[in-house]
Design an enzyme around this catalytic site. Structure first.
Site, PDB file in Angstrom:
ATOM      1  CE  LYS A 241      18.060 -19.876  -5.168  1.00 33.70           C
ATOM      2  NZ  LYS A 241      18.592 -19.603  -3.767  1.00 33.70           N
TER       3      LYS A 241
ATOM      4  NE  ARG B 139      21.722  -9.959  -0.882  1.00 33.17           N
ATOM      5  CZ  ARG B 139      22.277 -10.444   0.271  1.00 33.17           C
ATOM      6  NH1 ARG B 139      23.363 -10.306   0.765  1.00 33.17           N
ATOM      7  NH2 ARG B 139      21.666 -11.537   0.884  1.00 33.17           N
TER       8      ARG B 139
END
Length: 495
Positions: free
Chosen positions: A277, A351
């Site tokens: 990020k 996920r």
């Protein structure tokens, strides 16, 4: 703040202030008239001036000069009766509790009219407690603008009979229990990553389980390897902190109960891994375990309230770090249920750990599974910091969630999870890939999870926009909100 219920007359209450609720369309209710008589007409004279109109979230302080025991009466605007609901009561209660604290008051008394609805009374209790929340565990010094400690220590609710007292005490206990669960979730989400590792989160779960008598099982890394939690282990392999898998079980007495499973994403810090990020805002990724926090907070409440439904709380927790052993874009891993996953972006890690958690949950043969995850930034683009994105495979379960969301004002908005979106997560080298084609990112996340939520009714809540950053509420801070605790508890109790 301690909340108690007593039988008595507010005119004799030894307190820093008596709060009198005022409707915008009714200045002549019994409480106002009694207070006005005690103050020899000063309240009606003040109201006749028109400075205070009873609009919601407005207050006015009147000094009693010895006319009653309390030195102050605070008029609290509720708005128009026909427009009053539980959420408006929450907003008013939160605003008023904060104001009382900021005034430096230590105690307040609120006479409760006998016609007060139970859900309104509970809403006021919850919001009063939640509005006073502050996270200062790591502060050793006061801020420059903090001249003194301002703590609202007690609130007394006054009623007129033993029957009313007994009923209201039950409501207060329920409201306090739900608020404590929400505060637990806020505290966990607000903790910096070095103060809440996966191991520490598991230890907290064990502590909660012992307190409210839940069954708790924690899988450590060797157990996860033995049982085949390969996607959770894959995400964890770049971190020096070992992952954990937490199972909390509440079982009511008797047989034949439905089973509801609550599944939480618990990334205690998310750097994005190799798909790193940007630095701006990365500190907020301590909140990436807010789904797990909501599940743990809800399970604490459920252990206290003991609903007539079996509830299983499942939390997959790890860090996502870019170490030398971290997973790489292009890697293929095999989930707990045997499906293979091509990892195209290591920052779509939530996920991955949920794939194992959802696969594991099938063994409980649940009648409903709800997962909560700070899954995608795309849901914030879609819904802002107002509602969670909801998508799933079962209309009846979705309706139950919507009704619970309406009651608690923890809003959800249903998004379509049509089969068309499955195309975006098809992989050329594995059964599925962990990102879509760059469009409809929230739905790509849902389409991916759907592949692993098989054999039971399922709804996914993407809470990336509601876990923190919410604005405009008197009882929800802009830091961790604790979103999901009240919603899940309401869902289970209404089941």
């Amino acid at each position: 703040m301690n909340i108690t219920v007593e039988i008595g007359d507010f005119r004799q209450s030894e307190t820093d202030a008596v709060l009198i609720p005022v409707l915008e369309d009714d200045f002549h209710n019994e409480l106002i008239l009694a207070a006005d008589a005690a103050l020899e007409g000063r309240i009606q004279a003040f109201l006749n001036l028109g400075d205070f109109k009873g609009k919601p979230k407005t207050t006015s302080v009147l000094y009693t000069n010895g006319a009653i025991t309390a030195p102050r009466i605070i008029l609290v605007g509720l708005g128009v009766y026909a427009e009053l609901n539980a959420e408006k009561v929450r907003q008013v209660a939160g605003h008023t509790a904060r104001q009382a604290r900021d005034m430096g008051l230590k105690s307040i008394t609120v006479p409760i009219p006998p016609e007060t609805q139970d859900d309104w009374a509970q809403a006021a209790v919850e919001a009063s407690l939640l509005s006073l929340y502050e996270f200062k565990q790591h502060k050793t010094q006061k801020d420059d603008n903090e001249d003194e400690d301002k703590t609202l220590e007690s609130m007394t609710l006054l009623v007129g009979s033993e029957v009313e007292k007994s009923s209201l005490e039950r409501i207060v206990e329920r409201g306090q229990t739900i608020a404590k669960g929400t505060i637990l979730a806020r505290d966990l989400s607000n903790q910096p990553g070095n103060h809440l590792t996966p191991t520490q989160l598991a230890e907290k779960a064990e502590e909660v389980a012992e307190t409210v008598r839940l069954n708790c099982t924690v899988f450590d890394k060797p157990t996860l390897e033995e049982k085949g939690f390969r996607t959770l282990l894959a995400v964890a392999q770049g971190s020096a902190e070992d992952p954990r898998f937490i199972i909390l079980e509440y079982t009511p007495e008797g047989e034949g109960h439905d089973t509801v499973a609550l599944v939480g994403k618990g990334i205690t810090f998310d750097t994005g891994g190799i798909s790193l990020k940007s630095g701006g805002g990365m500190h907020e990724m301590k909140h990436d375990m807010s789904g797990a926090a909501a599940v743990l907070g809800a399970m604490q409440v459920i252990g206290h309230l003991k609903p007539n439904v079996r509830v299983v709380g499942v939390i997959a927790t790890t860090e996502n770090m870019p170490g030398s052993t971290a997973i790489k874009p292009g890697d293929v891993v095999t989930s707990y249920g045997g499906k293979t996953i091509e990892i195209l972006n290591t920052d779509a890690e939530g996920r991955l750990i949920l794939a194992d958690a959802l696969g594991w949950t099938a063994q409980y043969e649940p009648q409903g599974v709800i997962d909560l995850a700070t899954l995608t930034g795309a849901v914030i683009t879609c819904l802002g910091h107002v509602a969670a994105g909801a998508m799933g495979t079962d209309d009846a379960l979705m309706e139950k969630i919507k009704k619970a969301a309406e009651k608690t004002h923890e809003r959800v908005w249903e998004l379509p999870l049509w089969d068309d979106y499955d195309e975006g997560v098809k992989s050329k080298v594995a059964d599925v890939q962990n990102i879509g084609d760059g469009t409809a990112g929230t739905l790509a996340g849902g389409a991916f999870l759907k592949k692993f939520a098989e054999g039971y009714p399922w709804v996914h809540l993407d809470i990336a926009g509601t876990a923190w950053g919410m604005k405009g509420s008197t009882y929800i801070p802009e830091t961790a909100s604790g979103y999901g605790v009240r919603l899940l508890v309401q869902l289970v109790e209404d089941w």
